[in-house]
Design a protein around this motif. Sequence first.
Motif, PDB file in Angstrom:
ATOM      1  N   ASP A 169     -22.592 115.350 100.045  1.00  0.00           N
ATOM      2  CA  ASP A 169     -23.193 114.079  99.644  1.00  0.00           C
ATOM      3  C   ASP A 169     -24.158 113.558 100.691  1.00  0.00           C
ATOM      4  OD1 ASP A 169     -21.783 114.078  97.295  1.00  0.00           O
ATOM      5  OD2 ASP A 169     -20.194 112.762  98.016  1.00  0.00           O
ATOM      6  N   SER A 174     -12.787 107.614  99.432  1.00  0.00           N
ATOM      7  CA  SER A 174     -12.609 107.505  97.987  1.00  0.00           C
ATOM      8  C   SER A 174     -13.626 106.524  97.430  1.00  0.00           C
ATOM      9  CB  SER A 174     -11.191 107.042  97.651  1.00  0.00           C
ATOM     10  OG  SER A 174     -11.034 105.660  97.940  1.00  0.00           O
ATOM     11  N   TYR A 175     -14.074 106.784  96.220  1.00  0.00           N
ATOM     12  CA  TYR A 175     -15.004 105.860  95.574  1.00  0.00           C
ATOM     13  C   TYR A 175     -14.383 104.476  95.442  1.00  0.00           C
ATOM     14  CZ  TYR A 175     -17.677 103.434  92.041  1.00  0.00           C
ATOM     15  OH  TYR A 175     -18.392 102.476  91.368  1.00  0.00           O
ATOM     16  N   ASP A 176     -13.090 104.427  95.132  1.00  0.00           N
ATOM     17  CA  ASP A 176     -12.421 103.136  94.956  1.00  0.00           C
ATOM     18  C   ASP A 176     -12.497 102.290  96.225  1.00  0.00           C
ATOM     19  OD1 ASP A 176     -11.822 103.849  92.399  1.00  0.00           O
ATOM     20  OD2 ASP A 176      -9.731 104.357  92.795  1.00  0.00           O
ATOM     21  N   LYS A 211     -15.616 110.588  97.153  1.00  0.00           N
ATOM     22  CA  LYS A 211     -14.840 111.317  96.153  1.00  0.00           C
ATOM     23  C   LYS A 211     -14.200 110.380  95.132  1.00  0.00           C
ATOM     24  CE  LYS A 211     -13.825 115.228  99.172  1.00  0.00           C
ATOM     25  NZ  LYS A 211     -12.785 116.134  99.702  1.00  0.00           N
ATOM     26  N   GLY A 212     -14.583 110.572  93.883  1.00  0.00           N
ATOM     27  CA  GLY A 212     -13.925 109.863  92.801  1.00  0.00           C
ATOM     28  C   GLY A 212     -12.615 110.554  92.446  1.00  0.00           C
ATOM     29  N   PHE A 213     -11.638 109.788  92.002  1.00  0.00           N
ATOM     30  CA  PHE A 213     -10.328 110.358  91.702  1.00  0.00           C
ATOM     31  C   PHE A 213     -10.406 111.403  90.589  1.00  0.00           C
ATOM     32  CE2 PHE A 213      -6.274 110.428  89.406  1.00  0.00           C
ATOM     33  CZ  PHE A 213      -5.402 110.709  90.440  1.00  0.00           C
ATOM     34  N   ALA A 245     -16.087 101.036  96.795  1.00  0.00           N
ATOM     35  CA  ALA A 245     -16.437  99.964  95.859  1.00  0.00           C
ATOM     36  C   ALA A 245     -15.639  98.689  96.088  1.00  0.00           C
ATOM     37  CB  ALA A 245     -16.232 100.453  94.424  1.00  0.00           C
ATOM     38  N   HIS A 273     -12.433 114.861  91.648  1.00  0.00           N
ATOM     39  CA  HIS A 273     -11.902 115.495  92.854  1.00  0.00           C
ATOM     40  C   HIS A 273     -10.388 115.654  92.858  1.00  0.00           C
ATOM     41  CE1 HIS A 273     -15.559 115.896  95.288  1.00  0.00           C
ATOM     42  NE2 HIS A 273     -15.960 114.794  94.680  1.00  0.00           N
ATOM     43  N   ALA A 325     -22.557 106.408  93.346  1.00  0.00           N
ATOM     44  CA  ALA A 325     -21.516 106.403  94.380  1.00  0.00           C
ATOM     45  C   ALA A 325     -22.114 106.576  95.771  1.00  0.00           C
ATOM     46  CB  ALA A 325     -20.495 107.501  94.101  1.00  0.00           C
TER      47      ALA A 325
END
Length: 227
Positions: free
Chosen positions: A70, A120-122, A85-87, A125, A90, A34
Amino acid sequence: MNGFEAAHVEWLKRHLASRTGERKGRLERGHQHAEKLFLKQVWWPLMGTLGDLHPEYEILDWRGKPYYADMAWLPGHVKFVFEIKGFGPHVADMDRKRYSEELNRETFMQGIGIRVVSFSYDDVAQRPDLCQTLLRLLLSRYQSGKSKDLSNRIRREIILLAHENGGSVRPAEVECHLQLNHRTAVRHLQALCGQGRFQALLCDNGKSSKVMKYSLLQEGVNEIDRW
């Protein structure tokens, strides 16, 4: 190996070489997919360098306990912390105590002068262009490279202040916000009017032609990210 990959390898190698003990172990364990994706898809296209970035940056919280962010960006005049932050970890998998501690930690860091920025990671990505846009808007307030001329930096801050105030600003507000004297504040506001970014609004009482405030025009809003 492309430019980013080569730079990332050297950057990570340099930070690993400068650390020992738990700080080094944390970097080896913590800088994973990430974090690298954020650098590759958001930071590198925007900045073109990994300079002044510190991975898995240690900060002592209000209890004196170490916390590893991070990423920290420390160019000298400002301090930023970036969190990806991944859902799951976190949000979905976090209990109430950990949730409270995270919020308190972020407030503490803001209190000691560190700006905390979370993505957010989403989004990193799937929507890196959005992350770039938001990050560019934020960092542009702290970078002098785009506008080395002091007058341009002052006028850009006036545009941002008017935007925050709902579209207009008074000379006294500029004086207070930027610590300028009245004559200097008015000079910059008049220059912005001449550039088509503001319109001077006069007192509407039929007795005075004194400028009451300055209204931000759409052109001024559109120019915020260009300066």
